[in-house]
Design a protein around this motif. Structure first.
Motif, PDB file in Angstrom:
ATOM      1  N   LYS A 181       0.600  -0.764   0.704  1.00 38.94           N
ATOM      2  CA  LYS A 181      -0.046  -0.393   0.026  1.00 38.94           C
ATOM      3  C   LYS A 181       0.876   1.265   0.119  1.00 38.94           C
ATOM      4  N   VAL A 182       1.956   1.349  -0.846  1.00 36.91           N
ATOM      5  CA  VAL A 182       2.651   2.770  -0.857  1.00 36.91           C
ATOM      6  C   VAL A 182       2.193   3.727  -1.579  1.00 36.91           C
ATOM      7  N   TYR A 183       1.244   3.917  -1.997  1.00 38.18           N
ATOM      8  CA  TYR A 183       0.903   4.749  -2.559  1.00 38.18           C
ATOM      9  C   TYR A 183       0.083   5.477  -2.030  1.00 38.18           C
ATOM     10  N   GLU A 184      -0.867   4.790  -0.604  1.00 40.37           N
ATOM     11  CA  GLU A 184      -2.194   5.205  -0.233  1.00 40.37           C
ATOM     12  C   GLU A 184      -1.639   5.822   0.830  1.00 40.37           C
ATOM     13  N   ARG A 185      -2.067   7.424   0.863  1.00 38.04           N
ATOM     14  CA  ARG A 185      -2.023   7.798   2.486  1.00 38.04           C
ATOM     15  C   ARG A 185      -3.680   7.855   3.100  1.00 38.04           C
ATOM     16  N   THR A 186      -2.841   7.854   4.158  1.00 38.32           N
ATOM     17  CA  THR A 186      -4.331   7.614   5.042  1.00 38.32           C
ATOM     18  C   THR A 186      -4.508   7.731   6.179  1.00 38.32           C
ATOM     19  N   TYR A 187      -3.824   9.005   6.006  1.00 37.63           N
ATOM     20  CA  TYR A 187      -4.169  10.566   6.945  1.00 37.63           C
ATOM     21  C   TYR A 187      -3.590  11.411   6.226  1.00 37.63           C
ATOM     22  N   PRO A 188      -3.882  12.690   7.343  1.00 42.36           N
ATOM     23  CA  PRO A 188      -3.059  14.155   6.237  1.00 42.36           C
ATOM     24  C   PRO A 188      -2.028  14.205   7.012  1.00 42.36           C
ATOM     25  N   ALA A 189      -0.673  14.793   6.275  1.00 45.39           N
ATOM     26  CA  ALA A 189       0.603  15.376   6.746  1.00 45.39           C
ATOM     27  C   ALA A 189       0.123  16.041   8.212  1.00 45.39           C
ATOM     28  N   ILE A 190       0.926  15.465   8.742  1.00 42.73           N
ATOM     29  CA  ILE A 190       0.681  16.486  10.190  1.00 42.73           C
ATOM     30  C   ILE A 190       2.220  17.463  10.433  1.00 42.73           C
ATOM     31  N   ASP A 191       3.226  17.119   9.921  1.00 43.72           N
ATOM     32  CA  ASP A 191       4.915  17.598  10.307  1.00 43.72           C
ATOM     33  C   ASP A 191       5.552  17.030   9.221  1.00 43.72           C
ATOM     34  N   ALA A 192       6.999  17.543   9.119  1.00 38.48           N
ATOM     35  CA  ALA A 192       8.291  17.249   8.251  1.00 38.48           C
ATOM     36  C   ALA A 192       7.912  15.835   7.939  1.00 38.48           C
ATOM     37  N   ALA A 193       7.618  14.717   8.765  1.00 43.27           N
ATOM     38  CA  ALA A 193       8.076  13.837   8.923  1.00 43.27           C
ATOM     39  C   ALA A 193       7.400  13.148   7.551  1.00 43.27           C
ATOM     40  N   ASP A 194       6.356  13.049   7.622  1.00 43.73           N
ATOM     41  CA  ASP A 194       4.769  12.942   6.691  1.00 43.73           C
ATOM     42  C   ASP A 194       4.919  13.019   5.526  1.00 43.73           C
ATOM     43  N   HIS A 195       6.462  13.878   4.956  1.00 39.84           N
ATOM     44  CA  HIS A 195       6.799  14.140   3.398  1.00 39.84           C
ATOM     45  C   HIS A 195       7.398  12.723   3.284  1.00 39.84           C
ATOM     46  N   LEU A 196       7.364  11.654   3.999  1.00 44.34           N
ATOM     47  CA  LEU A 196       8.989  10.891   3.622  1.00 44.34           C
ATOM     48  C   LEU A 196       7.861   9.625   2.854  1.00 44.34           C
ATOM     49  N   LEU A 197       8.684   8.380   2.568  1.00 37.59           N
ATOM     50  CA  LEU A 197       8.607   7.359   2.435  1.00 37.59           C
ATOM     51  C   LEU A 197       7.896   6.729   3.475  1.00 37.59           C
ATOM     52  N   THR A 198       6.768   5.811   2.972  1.00 39.47           N
ATOM     53  CA  THR A 198       6.458   4.670   4.310  1.00 39.47           C
ATOM     54  C   THR A 198       7.136   3.193   3.386  1.00 39.47           C
ATOM     55  N   ARG A 199       7.356   3.055   2.014  1.00 43.90           N
ATOM     56  CA  ARG A 199       8.045   1.841   1.206  1.00 43.90           C
ATOM     57  C   ARG A 199       8.403   1.734   2.326  1.00 43.90           C
ATOM     58  N   PRO A 200       9.548   0.169   3.096  1.00 48.44           N
ATOM     59  CA  PRO A 200      10.273  -0.030   3.238  1.00 48.44           C
ATOM     60  C   PRO A 200      11.065  -0.309   2.308  1.00 48.44           C
ATOM     61  N   ASP A 201      12.584  -0.923   2.572  1.00 45.57           N
ATOM     62  CA  ASP A 201      13.755  -1.365   2.069  1.00 45.57           C
ATOM     63  C   ASP A 201      13.925  -2.734   1.222  1.00 45.57           C
ATOM     64  N   GLY A 202      13.009  -2.917   2.711  1.00 45.56           N
ATOM     65  CA  GLY A 202      13.222  -4.980   2.253  1.00 45.56           C
ATOM     66  C   GLY A 202      11.922  -5.130   3.404  1.00 45.56           C
TER      67      GLY A 202
END
Length: 319
Positions: A181-202
């Motif tokens: 679910k790498v393209y699903e935003r499940t909540y609105p951004a609340i700070d700078a961290a929320d602009h980073l990717l959620t997809r793990p590298d493995g």
């Protein structure tokens, strides 16, 4: 052959030592709330009190489980000789509870022995009927991945391109959701961290729940999407249905004789990722129990999964 309880406990202690943690384990270096006060999505919150069920298992090892989680956190374990790699650990519990020691803190200490920073997720449980029911656990997992990559304001030294996830059972399903679910935003951004990717590298998925259709484990499906899910809900939460064009490397580990989550669950995801051309490894063992974490009977081949996972991490530059 182990013939007495004393020998069993001695063997268990030996396995514990080999796996990189002790019978008197250290607690987290830091416990990080996932959400700023008043900013947690997924409400309204149910009326309940978060509690910890603190028990001891048959081998004399501590076995804590969190229920009715109202304050999601990640527990940070710092490696003495950090390599820059990090793992988000997601323990199982059927989406109605979440493990702390087995599949959680013990795995974190083992990863620390390899130089890997570890973060153990305590996530909200869809079975508790939050306003955002099925999404709340994924919201917490996505937020945790972002906070790890954000760096904790310098509190931990982590390469944001070497952050993997490790989950067991229902925690394996949640870890798999981070991969699919790498393209699903499940909540609105609340700070700078929320602009980073959620997809793990493995991702390392231990005896995971994968599909919501067919032979799904116990009450996991009911806890996540209710007793009468629609076809759309079944598809939305079945990891094999909507794979993204690019999935991270995945390692599946399962016992053929798992009596809780059928091995078919891992086979389903293996087939789907293989068909899509994604990187996928799978290790199946004829014998092995479910939910063992690092506490597997040393006579069972599945007890060797940490060595397999370590080699996989090294090969994928995640160690």
């Amino acid at each position: 052959m182990i013939t007495s309880r004393r020998e069993f406990l001695a063997a268990s202690a030996s396995v514990v030592t080999m796996r990189g943690f002790s019978l008197d384990p250290r607690e987290p270096d830091l416990v990080v709330p996932l959400w700023p006060e008043g900013k947690m999505p997924g409400g309204p919150a149910p009326k309940m009190v978060e509690t910890i069920d603190d028990q001891v298992d048959n081998a004399g090892l501590r076995y804590r489980v969190a229920v009715h989680v109202t304050r999601p956190t990640m527990s940070y374990f710092a490696a003495a000789s950090p390599t820059g790699a990090a793992v988000l650990i997601i323990p199982g519990g059927g989406y109605s509870r979440v493990g702390i020691d087995r599949e959680g803190f013990e795995t974190a200490r083992w990863l620390n022995s390899l130089g890997i920073a570890a973060f153990v997720l305590r996530y909200r449980l869809p079975a508790d009927r939050w306003g955002g029911r099925s999404d709340v656990a994924l919201q917490d997992a996505q937020r945790a991945m972002r906070l790890i990559r954000f760096g904790g304001s310098g509190q931990w030294k982590v390469d944001p391109q070497r952050v993997s996830v490790l989950g067991g059972s229902a925690g394996g399903h949640l870890a798999g959701c981070l991969c699919t679910k790498v393209y699903e935003r499940t909540y609105p951004a609340i700070d700078a961290a929320d602009h980073l990717l959620t997809r793990p590298d493995g991702a390392v998925l231990l005896y995971p729940v994968i599909s919501m259709s067919g032979n799904t484990s116990g009450g996991t499906r009911t806890a996540l999407i209710g007793p009468d899910p629609t076809p759309q809900q079944l598809a939305a939460w079945s990891l094999e249905v909507n794979l993204p064009p690019i999935t991270p490397p995945v390692l599946l580990i399962h016992a053929v004789r798992d009596r809780v989550v059928p091995v078919d669950q891992s086979l389903i995801l293996f087939g789907a990722i293989r068909a899509s051309g994604g990187p996928i490894d799978m290790h199946l063992f004829e014998e092995g129990s479910h939910g063992v974490g690092l506490r597997a009977d040393p006579a069972q081949p599945i007890a060797d999964w940490p060595q397999i996972a370590r080699r996989w991490h090294v090969r994928n530059n995640l160690a």
